[in-house]
Scaffold this motif. Structure first.
Motif, PDB file in Angstrom:
ATOM      1  N   ASP A 120       1.019  -1.067   0.021  1.00  0.00           N
ATOM      2  CA  ASP A 120      -0.157  -0.098  -0.016  1.00  0.00           C
ATOM      3  C   ASP A 120       0.742   1.298  -0.019  1.00  0.00           C
ATOM      4  OD1 ASP A 120      -1.698   2.136   0.365  1.00  0.00           O
ATOM      5  OD2 ASP A 120      -2.350   1.496   2.497  1.00  0.00           O
ATOM      6  N   GLN A 121       0.963   1.876  -1.188  1.00  0.00           N
ATOM      7  CA  GLN A 121       2.118   2.961  -1.078  1.00  0.00           C
ATOM      8  C   GLN A 121       1.431   4.202  -0.583  1.00  0.00           C
ATOM      9  OE1 GLN A 121       4.505   3.669  -4.862  1.00  0.00           O
ATOM     10  NE2 GLN A 121       3.456   2.066  -5.669  1.00  0.00           N
ATOM     11  N   ALA A 122      -0.003   4.370  -0.596  1.00  0.00           N
ATOM     12  CA  ALA A 122      -0.474   5.400   0.106  1.00  0.00           C
ATOM     13  C   ALA A 122      -0.176   5.470   1.451  1.00  0.00           C
ATOM     14  CB  ALA A 122      -1.931   5.599  -0.216  1.00  0.00           C
ATOM     15  N   ALA A 123      -0.277   4.443   2.123  1.00  0.00           N
ATOM     16  CA  ALA A 123       0.275   4.291   3.683  1.00  0.00           C
ATOM     17  C   ALA A 123       1.504   4.810   3.772  1.00  0.00           C
ATOM     18  CB  ALA A 123      -0.066   3.006   4.319  1.00  0.00           C
ATOM     19  N   HIS A 124       2.372   4.879   2.932  1.00  0.00           N
ATOM     20  CA  HIS A 124       3.765   5.287   3.299  1.00  0.00           C
ATOM     21  C   HIS A 124       4.214   6.704   2.948  1.00  0.00           C
ATOM     22  CE1 HIS A 124       4.146   0.767   3.267  1.00  0.00           C
ATOM     23  NE2 HIS A 124       4.880   1.135   4.236  1.00  0.00           N
ATOM     24  N   GLU A 128       8.145   7.461  -1.293  1.00  0.00           N
ATOM     25  CA  GLU A 128       7.674   6.737  -2.654  1.00  0.00           C
ATOM     26  C   GLU A 128       8.733   6.002  -3.322  1.00  0.00           C
ATOM     27  OE1 GLU A 128       5.553   9.751  -5.447  1.00  0.00           O
ATOM     28  OE2 GLU A 128       6.509  11.090  -4.039  1.00  0.00           O
ATOM     29  N   ARG A 148      10.064   3.208   6.697  1.00  0.00           N
ATOM     30  CA  ARG A 148       9.076   2.090   6.734  1.00  0.00           C
ATOM     31  C   ARG A 148       8.921   1.590   5.289  1.00  0.00           C
ATOM     32  NH1 ARG A 148       4.536   5.097   8.459  1.00  0.00           N
ATOM     33  NH2 ARG A 148       3.310   3.125   7.470  1.00  0.00           N
ATOM     34  N   LEU A 149       9.003   2.410   4.332  1.00  0.00           N
ATOM     35  CA  LEU A 149       8.993   1.834   2.974  1.00  0.00           C
ATOM     36  C   LEU A 149       9.952   0.850   2.642  1.00  0.00           C
ATOM     37  CD1 LEU A 149       7.205   1.670   0.587  1.00  0.00           C
ATOM     38  CD2 LEU A 149       8.213   3.893  -0.265  1.00  0.00           C
TER      39      LEU A 149
END
Length: 183
Positions: A120-124, A128, A148-149
């Protein structure tokens, strides 16, 4: 003659897999490579050779390191044209960022977006990533150590079947420069 950079994964970090750069240079020269230079202590070497291709050179160096130092090391070898293309294709505004904010993970093979589909990219955000040619660009505004990403991208289910090694943007640019001047 072609100029390459060898990227060694996981050496001289965290107290394990100690590999002195002077000994790496000696080993690579013994393999018949010329103009061998290392960059930093974290596993980058630039060299020139007319023998083999990137994959065979990486396999040869990995075997030689294990024989000489007694531990396995994953190695990627990339030529100047590839390294320059990674710099040129950066999808983030590198000139306006600090080197610690932008990283490139080099992969042993091409990767497709489906490998990252469950992430879930938006969560990070604001972190990006973008995919490139056998690489991944990671923007981590607070640095990779707090990212975290970066942790999510390094999970075994994502990197399964690949050799993956990351470098900060300063090192990415420097390797492109070093392989250029060596040619």
């Amino acid at each position: 003659m072609t100029t390459y950079a060898a990227l060694l994964r996981g050496i001289n970090v965290g107290g394990g897999k100690r590999l002195p750069m002077a000994e790496l240079r000696t080993l690579m020269t013994g393999l018949g490579h010329t103009g061998v230079r290392t960059h930093l202590q974290s596993g980058q070497a630039v060299f020139t050779t007319d023998d083999g291709d990137a994959e065979s050179l990486a396999a040869e160096l990995a075997r030689a390191i294990e024989e000489r130092f007694g531990f396995p090391v994953e190695v990627l070898v990339r030529d100047h044209a590839y390294l320059k293309s990674v710099v040129d294709a950066c999808p983030f505004p590198a000139a306006g960022l600090e080197g610690r904010q932008l990283h490139v993970t080099y992969f042993s093979a091409a990767v497709t977006p489906d490998r990252f589909a469950e992430l879930d990219q938006a969560a990070h955000l604001p972190e990006e990533f973008r995919l490139g040619d056998r690489c991944l660009y990671l923007y981590a505004p607070d640095g990779v150590g707090r990212s975290r990403l970066a942790d999510a991208l390094a999970r075994p289910r994502i990197t399964k079947g690949l050799t993956a090694t990351s470098r900060n943007w300063n090192t990415v640019v420097k390797l492109a420069e070093l392989t250029s001047t060596a040619e």
